[in-house]
Design an enzyme around this catalytic site. Structure first.
Site, mmCIF file in Angstrom:
data_model
loop_
_atom_site.group_PDB
_atom_site.id
_atom_site.type_symbol
_atom_site.label_atom_id
_atom_site.label_comp_id
_atom_site.label_asym_id
_atom_site.label_seq_id
_atom_site.Cartn_x
_atom_site.Cartn_y
_atom_site.Cartn_z
ATOM 1 N N GLY A 10 0.804 -1.210 0.000
ATOM 2 C CA GLY A 10 0.000 0.000 0.000
ATOM 3 C C GLY A 10 0.839 1.263 0.000
ATOM 4 O O GLY A 10 2.070 1.228 0.120
ATOM 5 N N TYR A 152 -15.908 3.213 7.680
ATOM 6 C CA TYR A 152 -14.448 3.154 7.750
ATOM 7 C C TYR A 152 -13.962 3.676 9.102
ATOM 8 O O TYR A 152 -13.162 3.024 9.790
ATOM 9 C CB TYR A 152 -13.838 3.966 6.618
ATOM 10 N N LYS A 156 -12.082 1.727 12.374
ATOM 11 C CA LYS A 156 -10.815 2.163 12.958
ATOM 12 C C LYS A 156 -10.982 2.456 14.456
ATOM 13 O O LYS A 156 -10.064 2.196 15.251
ATOM 14 C CB LYS A 156 -10.292 3.397 12.227
#
Length: 333
Positions: A10, A152, A156
């Site tokens: 990534g 998202y 987290k």
């Protein structure tokens, strides 16, 4: 030192690994080649890492605990940097299960495997999105993080909560790194900078959400890597580093904002792209999208207390560096 990094294919994982290799460390990478964006870009990052001494890589998914265990056991690492995740706010409307599997189940699998033999330090990639609907800025690590506005961000938040509980129960020294709008060369194609540059070069209009009134605490990738690498040796021990410290009262755990604390209006960002490309954008102004926040603004006080510096590259310089990379990588110029 041997460092195990998830997410080395990534954007951020590649840069962290490259910096650590340049410093002479051994890096063991682990990542899955998901199709969320162009796999060839991920392969190109890995190829650059593979050319360096001291890099080994296992392709696998965090959800595959046996594969993850085999890689961890073979690594015998001193430090673990957990960067792999399903990223992006809007993709959750298409594939919410991907966020739960990667960000929640995957993080749980990693923590379960680390609890019997904790590393010297675990660094976990979190996000500025965790501050969600908090009304007042700048965001401090001691602020509440109860109002997430996207799946998202919620995953987290779950990751931070799990990391804290495992730090408490099993003594895993953990630092949660709250990233603020990271950009730069080798970035993700789904991010605004990448999209804007690609469309502008093709003569296509760019979509500017929130009518251009949003602000972001943009963080250039080199500054983020400086901070991340600097925090490796800053363990969350029993001594607070001042009144801004988020050190847990019950665990070797803290959260740290990685940003410069200088938010920039989206239109200023667009102007920086126009200047770097030498052309004007065709702008299509649109309302805010679901899950987006109007403003991100970090307090960098704790980061400065811990590593003695904060991100400093301004958007005009950082955007110009990205455009130079983009032209070289995609246009060969």
């Amino acid at each position: 030192m041997t460092i195990f990094i998830t997410g080395t294919a990534g954007f951020i994982g590649y840069h962290v690994a490259a910096r650590l290799l340049a410093l002479g460390h051994s890096v063991v990478g682990f990542d899955g080649m998901t199709s969320y964006y162009d796999v060839s870009l991920k392969r190109a990052r890995l190829a650059r890492l593979a050319a360096a001494d001291g890099f080994t890589f296992t392709e696998g998914m965090l959800e595959d605990r046996p594969a993850l265990k085999a890689a961890l056991d073979a690594a015998q690492s001193d430090v673990v940097i957990h960067l792999a995740a399903q990223a992006g706010v809007r993709y959750a409307f298409e594939a919410p299960e991907a966020y739960l599997q990667s960000n929640v189940v995957g993080t749980f699998n990693l923590l379960e495997l680390l609890k019997t033999k904790p590393p010297r330090h675990l660094l976990f990639a979190s996000t500025s999105s965790i501050y969600g609907g908090n009304a007042d800025g700048p965001s401090r690590e001691t602020d509440r993080t109860d109002f997430q506005m996207s799946l998202y961000a919620a995953t987290k938040k779950s990751g931070e909560a799990m990391c804290h509980s495992y730090a408490h129960l099993f003594g895993i020294p953990t630092t949660a790194l709250r990233f603020f709008t990271v950009y730069g060369p080798w970035g993700r194609p789904d991010m605004a900078l990448f999209t804007f540059v690609r469309k502008m070069l093709a003569g296509e209009p760019i979509d500017i959400y929130g009518e251009g009134r949003m602000r972001r605490d943009f963080t250039y990738i080199d500054d983020l890597i400086d901070a991340t690498v600097g925090l490796i040796d800053v363990l969350p021990d029993a001594r607070a580093r001042g009144p801004s410290d988020s050190l847990s009262p019950v665990a070797p755990y803290r959260a740290v904002n990685l940003a410069g604390g200088k938010p920039v209006e989206l239109m200023t960002y667009v102007e920086a792209i126009e200047a770097a490309l030498g052309q004007r954008a065709i702008k299509n102004f649109l309302p805010m999208q679901p899950g987006d926040v109007v403003d991100t603004h970090a307090s960098p006080e704790l980061l400065h207390d811990l590593v003695g510096a904060v991100p400093k590259v301004d958007v005009h310089d950082g955007v110009a560096r990205f455009v130079a990379w983009y032209r070289e990588h995609y246009q060969g110029s």
